[in-house]
Write a protein that holds these residues in place. Sequence first.
Motif, PDB file in Angstrom:
ATOM      1  N   THR A   1       0.733  -1.260  -0.006  1.00 37.23           N
ATOM      2  CA  THR A   1       0.074   0.168   0.022  1.00 37.23           C
ATOM      3  C   THR A   1       0.904   1.212  -0.067  1.00 37.23           C
ATOM      4  O   THR A   1       0.306   2.413  -0.298  1.00 37.23           O
ATOM      5  CB  THR A   1      -0.942  -0.065   1.302  1.00 37.23           C
ATOM      6  OG1 THR A   1      -0.139  -0.021   2.523  1.00 37.23           O
ATOM      7  CG2 THR A   1      -1.697  -1.071   1.115  1.00 37.23           C
ATOM      8  N   ILE A   2       2.248   1.030   0.238  1.00 36.64           N
ATOM      9  CA  ILE A   2       3.038   2.295   0.352  1.00 36.64           C
ATOM     10  C   ILE A   2       3.403   2.626  -1.186  1.00 36.64           C
ATOM     11  O   ILE A   2       4.065   1.756  -1.763  1.00 36.64           O
ATOM     12  CB  ILE A   2       4.276   2.063   1.074  1.00 36.64           C
ATOM     13  CG1 ILE A   2       3.952   1.710   2.706  1.00 36.64           C
ATOM     14  CG2 ILE A   2       5.231   3.143   1.013  1.00 36.64           C
ATOM     15  CD1 ILE A   2       4.991   1.314   3.460  1.00 36.64           C
ATOM     16  N   PRO A   3       3.360   3.917  -1.422  1.00 38.55           N
ATOM     17  CA  PRO A   3       3.654   4.230  -3.043  1.00 38.55           C
ATOM     18  C   PRO A   3       4.979   4.368  -3.149  1.00 38.55           C
ATOM     19  O   PRO A   3       5.575   5.517  -3.712  1.00 38.55           O
ATOM     20  CB  PRO A   3       2.723   5.423  -3.179  1.00 38.55           C
ATOM     21  CG  PRO A   3       2.561   5.851  -1.845  1.00 38.55           C
ATOM     22  CD  PRO A   3       2.489   5.074  -0.926  1.00 38.55           C
ATOM     23  N   SER A   4       6.006   3.595  -2.721  1.00 35.28           N
ATOM     24  CA  SER A   4       7.294   3.836  -2.648  1.00 35.28           C
ATOM     25  C   SER A   4       8.078   3.986  -4.034  1.00 35.28           C
ATOM     26  O   SER A   4       8.818   5.081  -4.235  1.00 35.28           O
ATOM     27  CB  SER A   4       7.937   2.338  -2.143  1.00 35.28           C
ATOM     28  OG  SER A   4       7.665   1.981  -0.883  1.00 35.28           O
ATOM     29  N   ALA A   5       7.824   3.245  -5.034  1.00 35.08           N
ATOM     30  CA  ALA A   5       8.378   3.538  -6.461  1.00 35.08           C
ATOM     31  C   ALA A   5       8.057   5.020  -7.015  1.00 35.08           C
ATOM     32  O   ALA A   5       8.958   5.788  -7.485  1.00 35.08           O
ATOM     33  CB  ALA A   5       8.154   2.452  -7.470  1.00 35.08           C
ATOM     34  N   HIS A   6       6.575   5.456  -7.020  1.00 26.53           N
ATOM     35  CA  HIS A   6       6.158   6.620  -7.480  1.00 26.53           C
ATOM     36  C   HIS A   6       7.034   7.797  -6.723  1.00 26.53           C
ATOM     37  O   HIS A   6       7.267   8.782  -7.194  1.00 26.53           O
ATOM     38  CB  HIS A   6       4.776   6.517  -7.189  1.00 26.53           C
ATOM     39  CG  HIS A   6       4.308   8.016  -7.690  1.00 26.53           C
ATOM     40  ND1 HIS A   6       3.850   8.276  -9.101  1.00 26.53           N
ATOM     41  CD2 HIS A   6       4.057   9.140  -7.195  1.00 26.53           C
ATOM     42  CE1 HIS A   6       3.417   9.440  -9.296  1.00 26.53           C
ATOM     43  NE2 HIS A   6       3.440  10.054  -8.166  1.00 26.53           N
ATOM     44  N   VAL A   7       7.252   7.625  -5.167  1.00 23.35           N
ATOM     45  CA  VAL A   7       7.602   8.826  -4.443  1.00 23.35           C
ATOM     46  C   VAL A   7       9.029   8.987  -4.580  1.00 23.35           C
ATOM     47  O   VAL A   7       9.583  10.075  -4.874  1.00 23.35           O
ATOM     48  CB  VAL A   7       7.470   8.710  -3.210  1.00 23.35           C
ATOM     49  CG1 VAL A   7       8.002   9.729  -2.173  1.00 23.35           C
ATOM     50  CG2 VAL A   7       5.766   8.850  -2.794  1.00 23.35           C
ATOM     51  N   LEU A   8       9.822   7.911  -4.794  1.00 20.14           N
ATOM     52  CA  LEU A   8      11.544   7.829  -4.908  1.00 20.14           C
ATOM     53  C   LEU A   8      11.679   8.117  -6.116  1.00 20.14           C
ATOM     54  O   LEU A   8      12.907   8.796  -6.295  1.00 20.14           O
ATOM     55  CB  LEU A   8      11.774   6.598  -4.553  1.00 20.14           C
ATOM     56  CG  LEU A   8      11.804   6.021  -2.877  1.00 20.14           C
ATOM     57  CD1 LEU A   8      12.523   4.588  -2.884  1.00 20.14           C
ATOM     58  CD2 LEU A   8      12.424   6.930  -2.141  1.00 20.14           C
TER      59      LEU A   8
END
Length: 426
Positions: free
Chosen positions: A278-285
């Motif tokens: 549920t964490i939007p890691s790729a998009h944010v990083l």
Amino acid sequence: MPSSPKPPTPEELHHHVTKMGGRDPHEEHRTATPLELLFDLTFVIAFGLAASQFAHALAEGHYFTAITGFSFACFAICWAWINFSWFASAYDTDDWIFRVVTMVQMIGVIVLAIGLPRMFASIEHGGHFDNGIMVLGYVIMRVALIFQWLRAARQDPSRRQACMAYVVAITIAQIGWIVLIFIDFSLLVTFIMATALVVVEMAGPYIAERKFGGTPWHAHHIVERYGLLAIIALGEGVVGTVASLSAVVDGKGWTMDAGLVCIAGVGLTFAMWWMYYTIPSAHVLHVHRERSFIWGYSHMIIFAAIVATGAGLHVAAYYIDQKAHIGAVATLMTVALPVLVYVGAIYALYTYMVQEGDRFHVWLIAATLVVFAVSIAAAAAGINLTYALIVLMFAPIVTVVGYEFLGHRHQAEALERDLEKSGTVH
């Protein structure tokens, strides 16, 4: 008709020496390589041994040994994996040199894993903290990694300062770790020295990435790599489920309890997996590379909590098999506390990544705490541990349902606001 694709040339098939000029951080379709997946297999063994030793100490009621040993083991395992993975994301050439040096690092992981039982035993018996074999494995990995960074420093002049920052930090730390092998320190002194060495190791990436321009790691690739290690850690939940299920079947045969244990273990593991993504890691990083430090380092808590949950399920197997020296409530807590840490870490990391709070999360966290309380109350009331585990299973499910019902919309809106603040969209 479309023409047939051309077969690869001999040059393309040969793993000849390739210059380490740095990978393109915006490369399309970048995914984990077979070599990275092979490297990760050694961490299956390391996590498995750490979980096994942790579960055994918990079942015996030796909580200091369990927590101290597991904390030290998980940091060593996770930190070894993190350093290789970020380097590979930036400089993986897949030539024969890179492959052979990776094999050396795999040997180091195996040696580190072999040293885990002795380290736990030394804490149990007091006196000398026996981490010699672990540190030996650590040094093997680090010497290989220093070679890789030196190679990158020489062949990528524009990022030489960043690469050398890694070299200096790792080298200084390794001198300290080697001292810990040959000098007999107490547990307290070892802990103080290890803490100082950890600070030195972490300073290297910070200085390299913030002060000297950084390395060309790939956001989507590194997020996939972390996700794969999370799945490996979740494998301990499956192992713990099988251990608990075997204990029930061996004692009572295929009963309702057996089915419930299977549902509880697999359901808990599956919900934790769902919650992780549920964490939007790729998009944010991809947009905010500066958030990589908190994101990357906080995963050590997440990985440890996942593995500890699997170990707790193994403790439940000891309890069901009447081999544990702790009660039902304590047994349930060996599963519940890691799950609680995991849920808290996921919410904290999510909030950091999107850079804003969500009132809806307060309600989800409150509902999750109610589930924890009910499961513990059930165990305290003498209700079958199996039923208490079924209740506990719903702790991460609360977040999953909340995300699919409403949270995904909140996430999309939060990401849009974050992009506007950063000036990425107008």
